[in-house]
Each structure stands twice: as structure tokens, then as C-alpha cells.
Design a protein around this motif. Structure first.
Motif, PDB file in Angstrom:
ATOM      1  N   ALA A  50     -10.326 -35.845   1.054  1.00 10.35           N
ATOM      2  CA  ALA A  50      -9.866 -35.754  -0.330  1.00 10.35           C
ATOM      3  C   ALA A  50     -10.135 -37.049  -1.092  1.00 10.35           C
ATOM      4  CB  ALA A  50      -8.383 -35.399  -0.375  1.00 10.35           C
ATOM      5  N   VAL A  51      -9.887 -38.187  -0.466  1.00  9.46           N
ATOM      6  CA  VAL A  51     -10.120 -39.480  -1.123  1.00  9.46           C
ATOM      7  C   VAL A  51     -11.614 -39.696  -1.373  1.00  9.46           C
ATOM      8  CG1 VAL A  51      -9.987 -41.987  -0.787  1.00  9.46           C
ATOM      9  CG2 VAL A  51      -8.009 -40.553  -0.309  1.00  9.46           C
ATOM     10  N   TRP A 110     -15.613 -28.551 -11.939  1.00  7.92           N
ATOM     11  CA  TRP A 110     -15.467 -29.626 -10.954  1.00  7.92           C
ATOM     12  C   TRP A 110     -15.624 -29.133  -9.527  1.00  7.92           C
ATOM     13  CZ3 TRP A 110     -11.766 -29.652  -7.172  1.00  7.92           C
ATOM     14  CH2 TRP A 110     -10.705 -28.782  -7.325  1.00  7.92           C
ATOM     15  N   TRP A 111     -15.202 -27.902  -9.242  1.00  6.28           N
ATOM     16  CA  TRP A 111     -15.271 -27.409  -7.871  1.00  6.28           C
ATOM     17  C   TRP A 111     -16.698 -27.035  -7.464  1.00  6.28           C
ATOM     18  CZ3 TRP A 111     -12.845 -24.755 -11.808  1.00  6.28           C
ATOM     19  CH2 TRP A 111     -13.446 -23.579 -12.220  1.00  6.28           C
ATOM     20  N   GLY A 157     -11.069 -31.053   2.014  1.00  6.19           N
ATOM     21  CA  GLY A 157      -9.871 -31.775   2.450  1.00  6.19           C
ATOM     22  C   GLY A 157      -8.627 -30.914   2.329  1.00  6.19           C
ATOM     23  N   ALA A 158      -8.532 -30.126   1.249  1.00  4.43           N
ATOM     24  CA  ALA A 158      -7.377 -29.240   1.074  1.00  4.43           C
ATOM     25  C   ALA A 158      -7.346 -28.166   2.162  1.00  4.43           C
ATOM     26  CB  ALA A 158      -7.421 -28.600  -0.307  1.00  4.43           C
ATOM     27  N   GLY A 178     -18.565 -33.633  -5.042  1.00 10.81           N
ATOM     28  CA  GLY A 178     -17.251 -34.261  -4.900  1.00 10.81           C
ATOM     29  C   GLY A 178     -16.127 -33.243  -4.898  1.00 10.81           C
ATOM     30  N   GLY A 179     -16.221 -32.253  -5.757  1.00  4.10           N
ATOM     31  CA  GLY A 179     -15.210 -31.194  -5.804  1.00  4.10           C
ATOM     32  C   GLY A 179     -15.173 -30.400  -4.511  1.00  4.10           C
ATOM     33  N   GLY A 239     -13.892 -37.372  -1.757  1.00  4.14           N
ATOM     34  CA  GLY A 239     -14.272 -36.459  -2.827  1.00  4.14           C
ATOM     35  C   GLY A 239     -13.860 -36.962  -4.197  1.00  4.14           C
ATOM     36  N   LEU A 240     -12.651 -37.514  -4.284  1.00  3.38           N
ATOM     37  CA  LEU A 240     -12.192 -38.058  -5.566  1.00  3.38           C
ATOM     38  C   LEU A 240     -13.035 -39.259  -5.983  1.00  3.38           C
ATOM     39  CD1 LEU A 240      -8.341 -37.716  -5.123  1.00  3.38           C
ATOM     40  CD2 LEU A 240      -9.806 -36.418  -6.686  1.00  3.38           C
ATOM     41  N   VAL A 249     -13.307 -32.438  -1.968  1.00  2.00           N
ATOM     42  CA  VAL A 249     -11.862 -32.375  -2.208  1.00  2.00           C
ATOM     43  C   VAL A 249     -11.305 -31.049  -1.693  1.00  2.00           C
ATOM     44  CG1 VAL A 249     -10.101 -32.226  -4.007  1.00  2.00           C
ATOM     45  CG2 VAL A 249     -11.861 -33.967  -4.146  1.00  2.00           C
ATOM     46  N   LEU A 250     -11.983 -29.956  -1.996  1.00  2.00           N
ATOM     47  CA  LEU A 250     -11.530 -28.642  -1.513  1.00  2.00           C
ATOM     48  C   LEU A 250     -11.579 -28.567   0.013  1.00  2.00           C
ATOM     49  CD1 LEU A 250     -13.106 -26.237  -4.143  1.00  2.00           C
ATOM     50  CD2 LEU A 250     -10.704 -26.876  -3.889  1.00  2.00           C
TER      51      LEU A 250
END
Length: 127
Positions: free
Chosen positions: A13-14, A101-102, A113-114, A106-107, A16-17, A110-111
Motif C-alpha cells: 500500500a505504501v 486511479w485504480w 495491498g488491500a 500505483g492504484g 502504491g501510494l 494499493v489495491l
């Protein structure tokens, strides 16, 4: 045990952000410019295209983008870009800039990581 399960999710997640930071800066400070499509090369499994543009100070810049992020067919075709006047070397194509963004790399990270966090929670609940 819990830290080991959630650490990869937090790291993903980090990362990706952090990958989405240039897009954030361009959303706030970006200015449109028209570039010109240059040469293409097949590098890391996808076709990369070099796009040349001139910043407001007259300096010639270039960025390398994925083939799917441009609309032009051939060399010399115009390509719409958004660049940061504070850092003119930071730019991206308008097509990539306006994508949700998804749908960016990068998005996706993040996804990912989720999803990893949800899987870790499932393991803790059902283990």
C-alpha cells in the motif's frame, strides 16, 4: 505473527501510494502541453514510446511512456501531455492522467495491498 501477516500488505500500500505521488502533484499544479511522438522500443514486455515536448522555458524534454497511454499512430504525431511547471521533467500523457486511479500501476499496487490485508484477516479469523 500478526505483524508478519500484515507487513507485506502495508508495504504494498505504501509503495502504491508513493507511485501515485507524481499524479497527485500534476493534479494540483499540472499544465497542458502538446508533445510529439518519437521512437518506439520493446523493452520490458511492453512497447515503450518516447514523447518529446518543449517546456515554457524553451528546454526540450522527453519522457518514455507505455504504448497504451498514447493515441498517435506514427512517429511525429501529436501527444497531449500534462507537465509540472515546478519540475518540467515530470510529465505524463493526458490519457494516463485522466484514467481512474485504480487503473494506474500505483492504484493496482494499493489495491493489491488491500487484498493482501483482507487475506491476512481471513487467515487470522479462520486459523
Amino acid at each position: 505473527m500478526t505483524v508478519l501477516l500484515y507487513s507485506p500488505a502495508v508495504v504494498a500500500a505504501v509503495i502504491g501510494l508513493l507511485m501515485m505521488l507524481p499524479r497527485y502533484f500534476l493534479k494540483r499544479h499540472g499544465k497542458p502541453v502538446v508533445g510529439e511522438r518519437g521512437s518506439a522500443s520493446g523493452g520490458t514486455g511492453s512497447l515503450d514510446v518516447v514523447v518529446h515536448y518543449v517546456d515554457p522555458h524553451g528546454a526540450e524534454r522527453r519522457i518514455t511512456v507505455d504504448f497504451s497511454d498514447i493515441d498517435g499512430e506514427g512517429r511525429g504525431d501529436p501527444v497531449a501531455l500534462v507537465f509540472d511547471p515546478g519540475r518540467p521533467g515530470r510529465a505524463m500523457t493526458l490519457k494516463e492522467f485522466t484514467a481512474p486511479w485504480w487503473r494506474t500501476v500505483g492504484g493496482f499496487v494499493v489495491l493489491l495491498g488491500a487484498v493482501m490485508a483482507v487475506a491476512a484477516t481471513g487467515l487470522l479469523i479462520f486459523a
